[in-house]
Design an enzyme around this catalytic site. Sequence first.
Site, PDB file in Angstrom:
ATOM      1  N   ASP A  43       1.986   1.069  -5.172  1.00 31.50           N
ATOM      2  CA  ASP A  43       0.781   1.590  -5.755  1.00 31.50           C
ATOM      3  C   ASP A  43       0.225   0.653  -6.625  1.00 31.50           C
ATOM      4  O   ASP A  43       0.705   0.119  -7.552  1.00 31.50           O
ATOM      5  CB  ASP A  43       1.214   2.936  -6.409  1.00 31.50           C
ATOM      6  CG  ASP A  43       0.121   3.592  -7.121  1.00 31.50           C
ATOM      7  OD1 ASP A  43      -1.115   2.960  -7.251  1.00 31.50           O
ATOM      8  OD2 ASP A  43       0.173   5.025  -7.337  1.00 31.50           O
ATOM      9  N   PHE A  44      -0.948   0.328  -6.277  1.00 25.47           N
ATOM     10  CA  PHE A  44      -1.603  -0.910  -7.135  1.00 25.47           C
ATOM     11  C   PHE A  44      -1.945  -0.331  -8.650  1.00 25.47           C
ATOM     12  O   PHE A  44      -2.374  -1.238  -9.393  1.00 25.47           O
ATOM     13  CB  PHE A  44      -2.996  -1.323  -6.353  1.00 25.47           C
ATOM     14  CG  PHE A  44      -4.067  -0.453  -5.813  1.00 25.47           C
ATOM     15  CD1 PHE A  44      -4.328   0.623  -6.756  1.00 25.47           C
ATOM     16  CD2 PHE A  44      -4.398  -0.686  -4.631  1.00 25.47           C
ATOM     17  CE1 PHE A  44      -5.456   1.577  -6.314  1.00 25.47           C
ATOM     18  CE2 PHE A  44      -5.325   0.459  -4.144  1.00 25.47           C
ATOM     19  CZ  PHE A  44      -5.914   1.287  -5.056  1.00 25.47           C
ATOM     20  N   ASP A  94       0.827  -1.205   0.011  1.00 29.86           N
ATOM     21  CA  ASP A  94       0.000  -0.078  -0.029  1.00 29.86           C
ATOM     22  C   ASP A  94       0.754   1.156  -0.021  1.00 29.86           C
ATOM     23  O   ASP A  94       2.178   1.282  -0.006  1.00 29.86           O
ATOM     24  CB  ASP A  94      -1.050  -0.210   1.175  1.00 29.86           C
ATOM     25  CG  ASP A  94      -2.327   0.670   0.931  1.00 29.86           C
ATOM     26  OD1 ASP A  94      -2.167   1.827   0.372  1.00 29.86           O
ATOM     27  OD2 ASP A  94      -3.387   0.443   1.304  1.00 29.86           O
ATOM     28  N   HIS A 152     -14.005  -1.453  -5.566  1.00 27.67           N
ATOM     29  CA  HIS A 152     -15.286  -0.749  -5.528  1.00 27.67           C
ATOM     30  C   HIS A 152     -15.081   0.733  -5.364  1.00 27.67           C
ATOM     31  O   HIS A 152     -16.028   1.438  -5.719  1.00 27.67           O
ATOM     32  CB  HIS A 152     -16.326  -1.305  -4.190  1.00 27.67           C
ATOM     33  CG  HIS A 152     -15.853  -1.094  -2.992  1.00 27.67           C
ATOM     34  ND1 HIS A 152     -16.528  -1.225  -1.652  1.00 27.67           N
ATOM     35  CD2 HIS A 152     -14.574  -0.382  -2.411  1.00 27.67           C
ATOM     36  CE1 HIS A 152     -15.914  -0.898  -0.747  1.00 27.67           C
ATOM     37  NE2 HIS A 152     -14.787  -0.367  -0.869  1.00 27.67           N
TER      38      HIS A 152
END
Length: 350
Positions: free
Chosen positions: A236-237, A209, A255
Amino acid sequence: MTGVVGPAMTAVLPPHVRLLLLTDGKRISRVLHVLAELGIADELADGPLPVAGLAERTGTHADSLGRVLRVAAAFGVFEEQVDGRYALTDLSQVLRSDVPGSQRDMVLYNGTEMLWRSYGSLMHTVRTGQPAFEEAYGHGFFEHLEENPEASALFDRAMTGMSRATARMLLDGYDFGRFPRIADVGGGRGFFLSEVLARHPETRGTLVDRPAVVEEAPKLFGDAGVADRVEVVPGDFFQELPRGHDAYVLKAVLHDWDDERAAVILGRVREALENNPEGRLLICEFLVGPANQWDRGKLLDLDMLVRFGGRERGGEQWRALLATAGFELVNDPVPGRWAVLECRPVPAGR
């Protein structure tokens, strides 16, 4: 509990009364928010008290407090006894701040200005598709949290409480111990990963993260007794992810994003799973249920819409999104609740 308004009770009401009752949500939410902020449930932990006593303890106007409590009692949140004293019910027990599974912080969050002001701009979202929060405040949701430490702290407490409850459901319903090495991508401070590792002593983990988010993770892992089996990787995804894991977890991540941005995140996981056809993507989200049936995911979906432009998804929506990133769903999660969607990479050329 006879005071609770639910399907069994509302079914006997005339249609116009049922319809108007639905419009009372904002009133009821504010009542609960005020009583939660005053700590009324904590004050009643040792037994029933009269309104005057509660007003003295909380520094409030007795008559006004009594009228607010009466509304809460009509919905079964407190019980008004024959002698005028108020007592806890099963609903107000979880409104206490000192009990396992307390919902006080979530009730406080649901009644905050940053939520109801966003919903006040819902028409803007309906007309434009753009997040109502940005219309109401002139900046994004996370930017707002950065500029408002008290709001940020409440949001963090509410989300942590929700995470604790959902973690138990997910861990009870799915065997994460199948995987020797798990990466929790966008896993925040590491609570969920620590729970996975605590339940499965043979499993090792990696937390990924943003640097500012994972700063507190080493202490959390140490307190959980799993620090020797976990690696913390600032990242960072939307960028390249660590490779070499048997499963990649995305819990309550996708989401937040529309399909286009969610597909980018999925693509990064697909890259990390390259040359590992037995690897798995584990998406932990609320799976929206069938039409014309109640489930909380349909309200959560609106929260995502007005805050970020994200969404909760149903089964077919997930399958379509996964296909764009080269994944397919391999289990059959139950809709209408939090679920683990187990996904595998689709072989190239298939």
